[in-house]
Design a protein around this motif. Structure first.
Motif, PDB file in Angstrom:
ATOM      1  N   VAL A   1      -5.838 -43.845  18.538  1.00  0.00           N
ATOM      2  CA  VAL A   1      -7.092 -43.122  18.287  1.00  0.00           C
ATOM      3  C   VAL A   1      -8.269 -44.031  18.594  1.00  0.00           C
ATOM      4  O   VAL A   1      -8.147 -45.238  18.732  1.00  0.00           O
TER       5      VAL A   1
ATOM      6  N   TRP B   1      -4.764 -46.245  15.141  1.00  0.00           N
ATOM      7  CA  TRP B   1      -3.501 -45.545  15.308  1.00  0.00           C
ATOM      8  C   TRP B   1      -3.248 -44.600  14.134  1.00  0.00           C
ATOM      9  O   TRP B   1      -3.821 -44.760  13.050  1.00  0.00           O
ATOM     10  N   ALA B   2      -2.410 -43.631  14.386  1.00  0.00           N
ATOM     11  CA  ALA B   2      -1.983 -42.683  13.348  1.00  0.00           C
ATOM     12  C   ALA B   2      -0.504 -42.409  13.533  1.00  0.00           C
ATOM     13  O   ALA B   2      -0.035 -42.176  14.657  1.00  0.00           O
TER      14      ALA B   2
ATOM     15  N   ALA C   1       0.177 -42.099  17.510  1.00  0.00           N
ATOM     16  CA  ALA C   1      -0.904 -41.749  18.413  1.00  0.00           C
ATOM     17  C   ALA C   1      -2.018 -42.782  18.315  1.00  0.00           C
ATOM     18  O   ALA C   1      -2.428 -43.156  17.216  1.00  0.00           O
TER      19      ALA C   1
ATOM     20  N   SER D   1      -2.678 -43.518   8.583  1.00  0.00           N
ATOM     21  CA  SER D   1      -3.647 -44.030   9.557  1.00  0.00           C
ATOM     22  C   SER D   1      -3.994 -45.457   9.201  1.00  0.00           C
ATOM     23  O   SER D   1      -3.878 -45.874   8.041  1.00  0.00           O
TER      24      SER D   1
ATOM     25  N   ALA E   1      -0.819 -46.360  24.637  1.00  0.00           N
ATOM     26  CA  ALA E   1      -0.676 -45.711  23.342  1.00  0.00           C
ATOM     27  C   ALA E   1       0.038 -46.656  22.380  1.00  0.00           C
ATOM     28  O   ALA E   1      -0.170 -47.858  22.419  1.00  0.00           O
TER      29      ALA E   1
END
Length: 352
Positions: free
Chosen positions: A352, A288-289, A350, A318, A257
């Motif tokens: 993605v 990523w966010a 997070a 983001s 992550a």
């Protein structure tokens, strides 16, 4: 023998003519009918005027500012007329009108008056952050059909290379904007503040600005020497040193992550500038966010390096198209300017 009165008259007339000629050579043109220029980061000829206009004959210029010295020696009027570096009748075809190597003089416009602006060398540069505000002054309130701001590619070195069109990347653009919509008053003119973001750059570069004025087919061209690497707060807000800077906040980084760390780089009354560093975990990520949750409401005014939005007490970001993919352990960053209180937020990241 000539009449003594007539002889004195001729001598006085000659003296007056010589004084007038000398005044043309050394006196500044009045900016009352000015057009405009980039004031920050200052263009080459405006910078030379600003630093040396009140002492343009000082001998120390030759050693302290040699590129400006050669420009003053070549044509002092290029600095006195810092507001007149334009061409007419280009019809939007800038590359056809201005050859490579002559971009800073607008193709040696005005009978070559500004030709010294094309000289390759170590011009005085302005230290700027990767996010900065370009200030364009319009002294005659022409307004703009458009304004285009370019930054040179990382491979270009302004100290050793002449500037070519292929060296430029478009980084910001403003459309048709009448002078009445320009936001700041300066003397009898107006000013446009244009936010520019160039993430990840460091070292020397050139900012190149094209201003297409609205009153005629009149195009202005400005070369500004810059050095990416400084941290400069927004020019529209006064800066202050906070009595206590909120500590940075970091999210955990589970395997595969990402984690994020936010820090406040500067703050002033009612607003602040923050930098967020995103780091991949033990495996690569494709995107990523990041979510920042504050104790009070936040409003984002400007951002770079990510798509950033605020709602209530949350700021969500983001990745941009160029910085989403990170190899294991690699980092990238984005920044924003917000109104609100820069208290320590909770941070989540997070993949993605």
């Amino acid at each position: 023998m000539p009449n003594p009165v007539r002889r004195r008259f001729l001598i006085c007339a000659l003296a007056a003519a010589l004084a007038a000629a000398l005044a043309v050579l050394v006196a500044p043109s009045s900016p009352a009918s000015a057009h405009g220029n980039v004031l920050s980061p200052g263009s080459r000829n405006y910078g030379c005027f600003e630093r040396w206009g009140d002492r343009f004959q000082a001998p120390e210029m030759a050693t302290q500012d040699p590129l400006c010295h050669q420009a003053w020696q070549a044509d002092p009027q290029a600095m006195w007329n810092w507001n007149g570096l334009f061409r007419e009748g280009v019809a939007g075809n800038h590359q056809a009108a201005i050859p490579d190597g002559q971009l800073c003089s607008a193709g040696k416009t005005q009978n070559g008056r500004y030709a010294a602006m094309d000289t390759v060398g170590d011009w005085k540069s302005t230290t700027i952050a990767n996010s900065f505000t370009l200030q364009l002054f319009d002294g005659a309130r022409h307004g703009a059909d458009y304004i285009r701001v370019y930054v040179t590619r990382p491979s270009y070195n302004p100290v050793t290379q002449p500037l070519k069109w292929s060296d430029l990347e478009l980084v910001s653009q403003v459309g048709n904007t009448p002078a009445a919509q320009w936001t700041r008053q300066l003397s009898n003119g107006v000013q446009m503040d244009i936010p520019v973001s160039v993430p990840g750059r460091s070292g020397r570069a050139m900012v190149y600005t094209i201003w297409q004025a609205s009153h005629l087919d009149q195009s202005y061209y400005f070369c500004s020497d810059v050095n990416f690497g400084g941290v400069t707060p927004p020019t529209s807000s006064p800066t202050s040193t906070p009595s206590s800077t909120p500590p940075s906040s970091t999210s955990p980084a589970p395997a595969g992550a990402c984690r994020a760390a936010v820090s406040v780089s500067s703050q002033w009354s009612g607003a602040y500038q923050a930098t967020v560093t995103v780091t991949a975990g033990s495996a690569a990520v494709r995107g990523w966010a990041v979510t920042l949750t504050y104790g009070t409401g936040q409003t984002v005014q400007q951002s770079w390096g990510a798509t950033v939005a605020a709602g209530g007490n949350r700021i969500e970001a983001s990745n941009a198209a160029y910085n989403g993919a990170l190899s294991a352990g690699a980092s990238t960053s984005f920044g924003f300017i917000a109104s609100g209180t820069p208290s320590t937020p909770s941070v989540t990241c997070a993949a993605v």
